[in-house]
Motif scaffolding. Structure first.
Motif, PDB file in Angstrom:
ATOM      1  N   GLY A   1       0.851  -1.196   0.000  1.00  0.00           N
ATOM      2  CA  GLY A   1       0.000   0.000   0.000  1.00  0.00           C
ATOM      3  C   GLY A   1       0.874   1.228   0.000  1.00  0.00           C
ATOM      4  O   GLY A   1       1.347   1.614   1.065  1.00  0.00           O
ATOM      5  N   GLU A   2       1.097   1.820  -1.157  1.00  0.00           N
ATOM      6  CA  GLU A   2       2.000   2.961  -1.351  1.00  0.00           C
ATOM      7  C   GLU A   2       3.458   2.601  -1.116  1.00  0.00           C
ATOM      8  O   GLU A   2       4.346   3.216  -1.668  1.00  0.00           O
ATOM      9  N   THR A   3       3.702   1.610  -0.308  1.00  0.00           N
ATOM     10  CA  THR A   3       5.066   1.144  -0.044  1.00  0.00           C
ATOM     11  C   THR A   3       5.267  -0.162  -0.791  1.00  0.00           C
ATOM     12  O   THR A   3       4.466  -1.080  -0.641  1.00  0.00           O
ATOM     13  N   VAL A   4       6.333  -0.216  -1.574  1.00  0.00           N
ATOM     14  CA  VAL A   4       6.546  -1.397  -2.397  1.00  0.00           C
ATOM     15  C   VAL A   4       7.959  -1.922  -2.183  1.00  0.00           C
ATOM     16  O   VAL A   4       8.897  -1.146  -2.051  1.00  0.00           O
ATOM     17  N   LEU A   5       8.086  -3.246  -2.120  1.00  0.00           N
ATOM     18  CA  LEU A   5       9.395  -3.891  -2.075  1.00  0.00           C
ATOM     19  C   LEU A   5       9.567  -4.686  -3.362  1.00  0.00           C
ATOM     20  O   LEU A   5       8.714  -5.516  -3.697  1.00  0.00           O
ATOM     21  N   ARG A   6      10.660  -4.425  -4.072  1.00  0.00           N
ATOM     22  CA  ARG A   6      10.881  -5.147  -5.328  1.00  0.00           C
ATOM     23  C   ARG A   6      12.141  -5.996  -5.219  1.00  0.00           C
ATOM     24  O   ARG A   6      13.191  -5.521  -4.787  1.00  0.00           O
ATOM     25  N   ALA A   7      12.018  -7.251  -5.591  1.00  0.00           N
ATOM     26  CA  ALA A   7      13.140  -8.184  -5.479  1.00  0.00           C
ATOM     27  C   ALA A   7      14.229  -7.853  -6.482  1.00  0.00           C
ATOM     28  O   ALA A   7      13.942  -7.536  -7.649  1.00  0.00           O
ATOM     29  N   LEU A   8      15.469  -7.912  -6.038  1.00  0.00           N
ATOM     30  CA  LEU A   8      16.631  -7.628  -6.879  1.00  0.00           C
ATOM     31  C   LEU A   8      17.676  -8.706  -6.569  1.00  0.00           C
ATOM     32  O   LEU A   8      18.203  -8.766  -5.450  1.00  0.00           O
ATOM     33  N   ALA A   9      17.957  -9.555  -7.527  1.00  0.00           N
ATOM     34  CA  ALA A   9      18.901 -10.655  -7.281  1.00  0.00           C
ATOM     35  C   ALA A   9      20.307 -10.099  -7.102  1.00  0.00           C
ATOM     36  O   ALA A   9      20.803  -9.372  -7.960  1.00  0.00           O
ATOM     37  N   THR A  10      20.925 -10.414  -5.959  1.00  0.00           N
ATOM     38  CA  THR A  10      22.285  -9.943  -5.697  1.00  0.00           C
ATOM     39  C   THR A  10      23.146 -11.092  -5.175  1.00  0.00           C
ATOM     40  O   THR A  10      23.593 -11.095  -4.033  1.00  0.00           O
ATOM     41  N   PRO A  11      23.371 -12.109  -6.042  1.00  0.00           N
ATOM     42  CA  PRO A  11      24.156 -13.273  -5.613  1.00  0.00           C
ATOM     43  C   PRO A  11      25.598 -12.899  -5.289  1.00  0.00           C
ATOM     44  O   PRO A  11      26.076 -11.851  -5.720  1.00  0.00           O
ATOM     45  N   GLY A  12      26.242 -13.770  -4.565  1.00  0.00           N
ATOM     46  CA  GLY A  12      27.640 -13.528  -4.208  1.00  0.00           C
ATOM     47  C   GLY A  12      27.925 -14.112  -2.832  1.00  0.00           C
ATOM     48  O   GLY A  12      28.677 -15.072  -2.705  1.00  0.00           O
ATOM     49  N   HIS A  13      27.264 -13.581  -1.837  1.00  0.00           N
ATOM     50  CA  HIS A  13      27.396 -14.182  -0.508  1.00  0.00           C
ATOM     51  C   HIS A  13      26.889 -15.625  -0.583  1.00  0.00           C
ATOM     52  O   HIS A  13      27.532 -16.555  -0.110  1.00  0.00           O
TER      53      HIS A  13
ATOM     54  N   VAL B   1      33.649 -22.973  -4.880  1.00  0.00           N
ATOM     55  CA  VAL B   1      32.814 -21.935  -5.484  1.00  0.00           C
ATOM     56  C   VAL B   1      33.219 -20.536  -5.041  1.00  0.00           C
ATOM     57  O   VAL B   1      32.612 -19.547  -5.454  1.00  0.00           O
ATOM     58  N   LYS B   2      34.237 -20.442  -4.217  1.00  0.00           N
ATOM     59  CA  LYS B   2      34.588 -19.166  -3.610  1.00  0.00           C
ATOM     60  C   LYS B   2      34.913 -18.099  -4.669  1.00  0.00           C
ATOM     61  O   LYS B   2      34.404 -16.980  -4.623  1.00  0.00           O
ATOM     62  N   ARG B   3      35.723 -18.472  -5.624  1.00  0.00           N
ATOM     63  CA  ARG B   3      36.121 -17.500  -6.642  1.00  0.00           C
ATOM     64  C   ARG B   3      34.906 -17.058  -7.465  1.00  0.00           C
ATOM     65  O   ARG B   3      34.707 -15.870  -7.743  1.00  0.00           O
ATOM     66  N   ASP B   4      34.102 -18.025  -7.766  1.00  0.00           N
ATOM     67  CA  ASP B   4      32.925 -17.727  -8.573  1.00  0.00           C
ATOM     68  C   ASP B   4      31.959 -16.807  -7.826  1.00  0.00           C
ATOM     69  O   ASP B   4      31.425 -15.838  -8.392  1.00  0.00           O
ATOM     70  N   LEU B   5      31.783 -17.070  -6.539  1.00  0.00           N
ATOM     71  CA  LEU B   5      30.885 -16.235  -5.737  1.00  0.00           C
ATOM     72  C   LEU B   5      31.447 -14.818  -5.598  1.00  0.00           C
ATOM     73  O   LEU B   5      30.707 -13.832  -5.661  1.00  0.00           O
ATOM     74  N   ALA B   6      32.744 -14.719  -5.420  1.00  0.00           N
ATOM     75  CA  ALA B   6      33.364 -13.395  -5.295  1.00  0.00           C
ATOM     76  C   ALA B   6      33.105 -12.593  -6.563  1.00  0.00           C
ATOM     77  O   ALA B   6      32.789 -11.391  -6.522  1.00  0.00           O
TER      78      ALA B   6
ATOM     79  N   VAL C   1      27.412  -1.799   6.110  1.00  0.00           N
ATOM     80  CA  VAL C   1      28.042  -0.488   6.283  1.00  0.00           C
ATOM     81  C   VAL C   1      29.542  -0.724   6.467  1.00  0.00           C
ATOM     82  O   VAL C   1      29.966  -1.361   7.423  1.00  0.00           O
ATOM     83  N   GLY C   2      30.317  -0.294   5.476  1.00  0.00           N
ATOM     84  CA  GLY C   2      31.766  -0.407   5.572  1.00  0.00           C
ATOM     85  C   GLY C   2      32.344  -1.757   5.193  1.00  0.00           C
ATOM     86  O   GLY C   2      33.547  -1.983   5.317  1.00  0.00           O
ATOM     87  N   GLU C   3      31.527  -2.669   4.703  1.00  0.00           N
ATOM     88  CA  GLU C   3      32.025  -4.017   4.423  1.00  0.00           C
ATOM     89  C   GLU C   3      31.112  -4.675   3.367  1.00  0.00           C
ATOM     90  O   GLU C   3      30.020  -4.162   3.086  1.00  0.00           O
ATOM     91  N   VAL C   4      31.577  -5.760   2.784  1.00  0.00           N
ATOM     92  CA  VAL C   4      30.691  -6.543   1.916  1.00  0.00           C
ATOM     93  C   VAL C   4      30.640  -7.969   2.463  1.00  0.00           C
ATOM     94  O   VAL C   4      31.375  -8.323   3.374  1.00  0.00           O
ATOM     95  N   GLY C   5      29.753  -8.791   1.907  1.00  0.00           N
ATOM     96  CA  GLY C   5      29.520 -10.123   2.442  1.00  0.00           C
ATOM     97  C   GLY C   5      30.683 -11.086   2.249  1.00  0.00           C
ATOM     98  O   GLY C   5      31.526 -10.887   1.380  1.00  0.00           O
ATOM     99  N   ARG C   6      30.704 -12.114   3.052  1.00  0.00           N
ATOM    100  CA  ARG C   6      31.700 -13.177   2.906  1.00  0.00           C
ATOM    101  C   ARG C   6      31.344 -14.026   1.681  1.00  0.00           C
ATOM    102  O   ARG C   6      30.176 -14.204   1.349  1.00  0.00           O
ATOM    103  N   THR C   7      32.358 -14.583   1.048  1.00  0.00           N
ATOM    104  CA  THR C   7      32.088 -15.441  -0.116  1.00  0.00           C
ATOM    105  C   THR C   7      32.720 -16.809   0.082  1.00  0.00           C
ATOM    106  O   THR C   7      32.811 -17.603  -0.831  1.00  0.00           O
ATOM    107  N   ASP C   8      33.135 -17.077   1.311  1.00  0.00           N
ATOM    108  CA  ASP C   8      33.875 -18.311   1.576  1.00  0.00           C
ATOM    109  C   ASP C   8      33.046 -19.400   2.236  1.00  0.00           C
ATOM    110  O   ASP C   8      33.545 -20.504   2.452  1.00  0.00           O
TER     111      ASP C   8
END
Lengths: 454, 454, 454, 454
Positions: free
Chosen positions: D96-108, D150-155, D137-144
């Motif tokens: 209702g006036e507020t909407v959440l839209r999914a955005l795929a952000t794979p990696g972690h 799959v670590k390199r691919d996830l990174a 804030v100030g960091e990004v997710g772990r990929t390990d």
């Protein structure tokens, strides 16, 4: 008719709000007295009277505080108070169908007053009686606090108050005393908080003594300590307590600031558990675990000096401030916002001492280790039974009598649990002694099947 | 020894947690029973026993709920319950120094059991007694609930229970009854909550009747309504209450959804004040102001149907849910998250009716206005005094007897204050009547100096 | 770095506690300020600075109150305050890694100051900015409060502050304004409370006007009421607010006492809902439902007079006291501890008036009934659309302009919901008018599909 | 539009309730989820959607718990979950006036989904974005976490998610990450909880690496432990968490019962401070001070075994239960209702070990005392700097690698403060080692000016 009991833990001080159709009286209020306003508000009552049963010795009454918040009238027994008004035996406070009538019951102090509760809608019988320190559940009031000169006389007066004033109210009358179990105002008050004249006539040893002579003799032989701070309390209660307006709000301090304030002469008071204190503490601090703080602070803390707290966390601070304010310590200036671990991490010195269990101690003693066992319990406990070969100084007297303790060997401090032992050990450690605290105290000693002498 | 009273307002139901050294028993728990766990936790006690004084008629007991949370054993008097275990007179529940001993006190019901409290550390005397619905402060239990056939017999049993079982416990014994003032389980229970056997012997009219015949006659002549829902309660209490696990959580609904659910057959229950309801309400809703909800819901709300609430705001919802759950209404499905003002703003219809003060009503009647004055108070109140010319149907019976009310003129509904008047007016308005509610009721009538007949 | 927002509902006043490693600053504190101490305590912070963004017009700031509790320093922009200290643009308050730098943003008032937030541990960028009344989410500050003479000049200054001071902080900077939706300090502040410079550049209509002339013209044409009490607030905020020490504690009063105090000149303020007030109220009382109390009290309540409250119950009293204290009403003397139903039951007079739904009103008007429809909404709402044939006086001006309202026929008071309508109706009823309140207001009018004119 | 952040301390887990006009969604709920219902109730919202950003490894999500309470729909990214429904990129949840839209952000993780927040009433811009473990804030997710393969691919995927998906949302977009400072899910998350895309572009080191190759290399070189319990969490989160209904309610136990349960195989977990634990503890207990409990419990506590707690008092129990339940330990069976002092008093054995300050330790080492200094910090901390000559095993690995520790001399356990040192010391003591804990750890070491090697 509403009777709401308010209990201050530790002091085991019981105060009461009594409500009629529209007005309420508070009997022996404590100093942090917002709670009475809250109870009255919820019940749609206005507090119009504050009744004191006697001058009180073990805490600062909240009468002037509550008076300043409500405009209610303070009423006392027959003594020169610097505030409030005198009420005479037979005078009544009418709260609307609910009536409180003053009944002089001297003995604990000469001005002690009981207040008899009547429910006019139900009948002319005394429904209950607020007995102050005259009659407790399972015990009667002390008569030794005003000194040896008047002790015998007060004991005799108390006997009369019990037998001529209180018992005649009838067996069905409920009693509402000013203290519960653990109070310093009665030798062995029951941990049951409800009783009647009828039950006390059967179950209270002091009431079952039917001869006045025997009663007076029993009172003359009572062994009880009088905490140093009692005189301060009596003084404040006679001449008027400072009105706080609101509870003191000690600042959270980091290690550096805490250290500086301590160096400028503040008392560092650690209220954590004996295990925490033994594990590590701020050097020079005094240990009074919060369980025994209400009853032991007044023995060892100086009035007027700033107090800095070490607690288990900021959530504990308000409770500790309440406990201290109730006994007249209004100078809590700060608390260590970091834990002792944080203090250590900040590079400050930490001190500790070993804890020892009774079995280990007994073993060491058997092996001939050169150790003083220092018992710091009350005289009454000491007289009852003790560890053979132990030295005795009551925890409250230890600070003033350190010189009696041999300096050439470690001191194992012993109480009944380890709480007062921690206090004793901290006093001695601050005087340069090597100390241990006996964890579990005589309680554990006995449970471990080790021998005691009677 | 710890005795903690838990009061459910409205029903004036009193339950108790009794603690010994380590264990606790709960006597007659209510259904929203987290509070007992909280008390026990704080006191370091484990709840091991649940004692019921009798089947209970005016609320659903929380025995099975509390059993499911604690594993404690449920104990009943001599009757076929589908759960728990029977306890016989003389059997004891030992909580460690604190003992509860079963004492059969039939009368209110045949299986009624009292529990006598002993403090082993103090002596062999009965310290207190949990009297259930046998003996209240200022009143004794009803004997009419099981029907006319057994009424006389039960009255006789009650007399014996009082005089042969309870009074002999001694005047100093404290009584802990299952109800306080305002309960439907006793005619005129005192609003004082504390008493003793000794006080009741002097002050309780029923106890002062010394002749059994007179006592039975007095009980036979008592005029008391039996709420419809009592049978449902007895049934649930005998055969086992549904275990909730947690309180129902009604959804906040906007006007549209609320309207749709109402149309699909839910009951709309408005618990706001009589002025709010008269000012404006959802058409078709029933008014039971929250003050009278515990005692009147069971007269008029159907079990099994969804209930939708109109309250003064979301903060009130939990309290209302508790009240309803205690009397077995587990189907509160939603509440109007908007106020009635929001409902109106959303374009939905709002209904109201005028409030009238006694003076205005009296004036209208004097002017000869054609009005039915419909008194909806209890028969006892009605018999005592009433407005001349008024018609009488008790609020609880009104819904089933609407046909008796003349349809050709407005109906001014009258109770003692306006609370039950609002209920009565809403019932009649839903049946198509033009209604008014007399604000202030007979209370204001008398205060305004208007005449009543006796 | 910690930023904690504290919201005072109704006024939609937002204040902030900003914490660094050890110290905290409070920006624009409200007067009931214990909450800041609690937040700081829990976070182990000490409040050392109090920053004001400007003199504030819509509430009494808590700066001196908080100063008295903490010893923190009060800092203001460039104006003669009778307390605190001036801070100049570019000066910094260093809280330990967290820094607040003053940024002059005149326009709303000449001394308006923003405070830019830096996180030294993260980088040199402005992380956020406390914009006071310069920039809100979706709106900018009013420029009309200091009078017509300076309005154009202030609008021009505001344009510069926005475009030369705030926007250059960068799109990623978070904004922390002093007000949210519903405040009288901004025309149409968004109900979303979080935003950034970047978002405002896109979404804020006032910021999207790129030409200064256009912006100034837009501000010159704004239609906004200035509540009477704003001058009182500015005066208190410039010259120093009385320090309360603790919240006033109004006495619960029974009908008799309440009546007597009212007769001696106290204002009776009824904060219940429009349905409750219409259903029945104390004669002579003024209705300001609690939802609109923060924004409307200052229009109609006299300063200095005692205030007596009628609420939905004692639980509401503290909240009402807080609301009133925030806008300088420190004289709440009592509240009716009985409900209006109890007042009626005690035999006192009760007044009411009918509520009418838009459909019923429209029908009456169509039938030619002789009625004034009195619209009391803000001028902005009125200009947008209205009921044809309605008369217009803003609720805040009604009391002073009653004479304009025809006395020869009933007045149906209309707002957008019924809340302000209740206020208007109570004012007129107290002046002898026959009144009705339109429940649901223009909101319901439109939802019911009835015609309005633009 | 409402965004309410709910923080689970310790795990530093951030969840959010997002409200529109009438409905709300919860993003990544925690398991003790009554708090979301309370927030929604107060705001008049109904929870209709539960959005998960990814499977989550560090805690059990509350999705099924919240689903069972509300009937809300659970939505996940692109992976086979055994419950809930898949949401695809671009799909919207309209509140209702507020909407959440999914955005795929794979990696972690491959299925990681962000949810972009739109405020339809304000404009088409992205107001905020719930980034899960992609961007902090100030960091990004772990990929390990999913293994080396799959670590390199996830990174590489994460780089694209950051630069192709998140940054293009615009600098003014607010970020709402799933973790704050202290989480095991990111190397060095800032302790500031608010940020924007614009700020992160400037301040976040990982985002400032503009070359994909460099970014992937940086991620490949990250040194982070993977707690043992992560696999359990992933398993529960993929296949469905047990629904609790209500929080477990551990029994308060006296020493005897506690002892018996411990002997029957329960884990004794002591959450008190390092000083308390060192001072005295139940033999065989494991020390995890509550400050580090959320992050270290999962390394050392066995799932399925009963847990018995030793706390500072009963008030702490609920918080500890919450912490444990959030990471899947549902088997807390009891807590020691007596303190360790009470345990000792009851005659049970108590164990302790000495605390040592860095200066004392340094002195002993200089004197040639035969001691192992065992560093138990994370590898990252160890690599940065350490005490010369110290042995290294991370606290989480110590239990499984005790054999590497020499048994012929005492072990001084060292962490950065003493908290994890207490854990390490308890593990070693339970294996028969003579231990000391270094109070203040490397923090105090450095503050004391003692040398470290890099």
């Amino acid at each position: 008719l509403l009777v709401k009991k308010v209990k201050a833990e530790g002091l085991a001080h019981l105060s009461y709000l009594v409500g009629g159709t529209r007005q309420a009286a508070v009997i022996d209020p404590r100093r942090d007295c917002q709670t009475y306003l809250d109870i009255a508000d919820r019940a749609g009552l206005r507090i119009t009277n504050i009744l004191e049963t006697h001058r009180n010795e073990d805490y600062v009454t909240g009468s002037r505080e509550l008076e300043s918040l409500t405009g209610a009238e303070v009423l006392h027994g027959d003594l020169d108070f610097d505030y409030g008004k005198r009420i005479e035996e037979g005078e009544e406070v009418d709260l609307g169908e609910t009536v409180l009538r003053a009944l002089a019951t001297p003995g604990h102090t000469p001005e002690s007053m009981s207040y008899v509760l009547y429910d006019r809608s139900a009948g002319p019988q005394a429904v209950g009686v607020f007995t102050g320190d005259a009659l407790f559940v399972g015990e009667v009031g002390r008569t030794d606090l005003l000194g040896k000169e008047v002790k015998r006389d007060l004991a005799s007066q108390l006997y009369d108050s019990l037998h001529i004033k209180l018992i005649p109210l009838g067996p069905g009358t409920i009693i509402y005393p000013a203290h519960g179990a653990g109070s310093a105002c009665g030798g062995s008050i029951s941990n049951r908080e409800e009783s009647t004249i009828g039950l006390e006539m059967e179950q209270n040893k002091a009431l079952r003594i039917r001869s006045k002579e025997e009663f007076v003799e029993m009172k003359m032989n009572e062994l009880m300590e009088k905490p140093f701070y009692f005189e301060k309390m009596e003084d404040l209660n006679l001449h008027g307590q400072p009105v706080l307006g609101r509870l003191p709000h000690p600042e959270g301090m980091l290690a550096k600031e805490f250290q500086e304030r301590a160096e400028r002469g503040a008392t560092v008071l650690d209220v954590r558990s004996p295990t925490s204190f033994a594990g590590g503490h701020v050097p020079g601090s005094i240990s009074i675990p919060k369980e025994v703080l209400p009853n032991y602070a007044g023995w060892v803390l100086e009035y007027g000096r700033d107090i800095l707290l070490v607690t288990d966390g900021p959530d504990d601070v308000e409770d500790i401030v309440r406990i201290l304010v109730r006994i007249g310590y209004d100078t809590v200036a700060g608390h260590l916002v970091e834990s002792v671990e944080g203090w250590a991490k900040a590079g400050y010195k930490v001190q500790g001492f070993p804890l020892v269990t009774p079995r280990e101690l007994y073993h060491s003693l058997s092996e001939g280790e050169n150790l003083t066992v220092m018992d710091v319990r009350t005289r009454r406990e000491w007289v009852e039974e003790r560890v053979d070969g132990s030295m005795y100084i009551f925890a409250g007297y230890l600070k003033g009598n350190v010189d009696e303790v041999p300096r050439d060997r470690p001191v194992a401090v012993l109480c009944s649990s380890g709480l007062r032992g921690s206090l004793g050990a901290s006093i001695l450690q601050n005087q340069g002694y090597e100390v241990l605290n006996v964890l579990g105290g005589t309680g554990a000693w006995k449970r471990s099947g080790l021998p005691m002498v009677k």
